[in-house]
Design an enzyme around this catalytic site. Structure first.
Site, PDB file in Angstrom:
ATOM      1  N   GLU A   1     -13.133  10.402  16.201  1.00 14.05           N
ATOM      2  CA  GLU A   1     -14.294   9.531  15.992  1.00 14.05           C
ATOM      3  C   GLU A   1     -14.418   9.033  14.551  1.00 14.05           C
ATOM      4  O   GLU A   1     -14.704   9.819  13.644  1.00 14.05           O
ATOM      5  CB  GLU A   1     -15.589  10.240  16.378  1.00 14.05           C
ATOM      6  CG  GLU A   1     -16.801   9.320  16.358  1.00 14.05           C
ATOM      7  CD  GLU A   1     -18.048   9.935  16.924  1.00 14.05           C
ATOM      8  OE1 GLU A   1     -18.908   9.177  17.402  1.00 14.05           O
ATOM      9  OE2 GLU A   1     -18.180  11.172  16.896  1.00 14.05           O
TER      10      GLU A   1
ATOM     11  N   GLU B   1     -26.487   7.795  22.280  1.00 12.03           N
ATOM     12  CA  GLU B   1     -26.591   8.769  21.193  1.00 12.03           C
ATOM     13  C   GLU B   1     -27.492   8.184  20.106  1.00 12.03           C
ATOM     14  O   GLU B   1     -27.020   7.717  19.072  1.00 12.03           O
ATOM     15  CB  GLU B   1     -25.207   9.111  20.641  1.00 12.03           C
ATOM     16  CG  GLU B   1     -25.232  10.317  19.703  1.00 12.03           C
ATOM     17  CD  GLU B   1     -23.873  10.609  19.076  1.00 12.03           C
ATOM     18  OE1 GLU B   1     -23.457  11.777  19.112  1.00 12.03           O
ATOM     19  OE2 GLU B   1     -23.242   9.672  18.550  1.00 12.03           O
TER      20      GLU B   1
END
EC number: 5.3.1.22
Length: 256
Positions: free
Chosen positions: A138, A236
């Site tokens: 990520e 998120e």
């Protein structure tokens, strides 16, 4: 039809003091999946029970231990932890493990750190092979949330994944982090949307509910799905309003 995953570290946290209650609340809100971060500080038996009870999917968890892949001294410990994380993911039915690159370490050049990551990810692909679980490296923004982090560029993240050259390894593309870094989705992803294993959304500024900031999240999602992405969209974000209807409204706004 797009499938959405609630990050229950933030979503439903006010209503669900008990972590497993957040799974039930997500299911009641119509979400098809949940995700969370670390598994080592969770009651896995209770989570597995809530997942079985509701029939909701677990889209992803973090690969632990959360130690820097940029540090060669961490490789063996990370690989040992990855095997355990794969076992946990399989138990919960999670298809994605999220990996953090770690900090940009001054004692090593960026080229050295990149080679260390490629070596660890390549070895990790052997552990993941045949498991049904993929790992997503990520990229994160270094302007607000993760100052000092090594991997802030989506292009570099994709380049690393291509160099590893294994289907088990991809990236998690977080639109919020990418936008904070001034990236345009079409420019940085290009023809490599198939290398994305999971997508996250939040608005900016604030990292709050989609629709409260300046990012064209729907436009970016539309582009990703039109160019080969077919996975879930992880919600998120730090919710300003935490009731189920607010989450449903976000899902509707990103489903067009």
């Amino acid at each position: 039809m797009r499938q959405f995953s609630a990050c229950i570290e933030w979503l439903f946290a006010r209503e669900g003091d008990n972590f497993t209650d957040r799974i039930r609340l997500a299911h009641q809100a119509g979400l098809s999946a949940v995700e969370f971060w670390r598994w080592t500080n969770k009651d896995l038996d209770a989570i597995a029970s809530a997942v079985a009870e509701t029939g909701i999917a677990v889209s992803g968890i973090v690969a632990e231990p959360m130690i820097a892949l940029t540090n060669p001294a961490n490789k063996e410990a990370w690989l040992e932890g990855l095997q355990v994380s794969v076992n946990v993911a399989q138990r919960l039915g999670a298809s994605v493990l999220v990996a953090q690159a770690g900090d940009d370490l001054p004692e090593f050049s960026r080229a050295e750190q990149r080679e260390v990551m490629i070596s660890a990810l390549s070895a990790g692909a052997d552990i993941l092979s045949g498991s049904g679980v993929r790992l997503g490296l990520e990229p994160l923004n270094t302007k607000i949330d993760h100052v000092g982090y090594y991997l802030s560029s989506t292009v570099e993240g994709l380049d690393i994944v291509v160099e590893v050259g294994r289907p088990e390894i991809g990236i998690v593309y977080d639109i919020y982090h990418s936008a904070v870094m001034g990236e345009r989705t079409e420019d940085v992803v290009g023809k490599r949307a198939d290398r994305i294993v999971h997508v996250h959304v939040a608005d900016h500024p604030g990292r709050n509910d989609p629709g409260t900031g300046e990012i064209d999240l729907l436009g970016r999602l539309n582009w990703l799905f039109a160019h080969g992405y077919s996975g879930r969209v992880g919600l998120e974000y730090r919710p300003k309003t935490e009731d189920a209807e607010a989450v449903r409204a976000v899902v509707r706004s990103l489903s067009a």
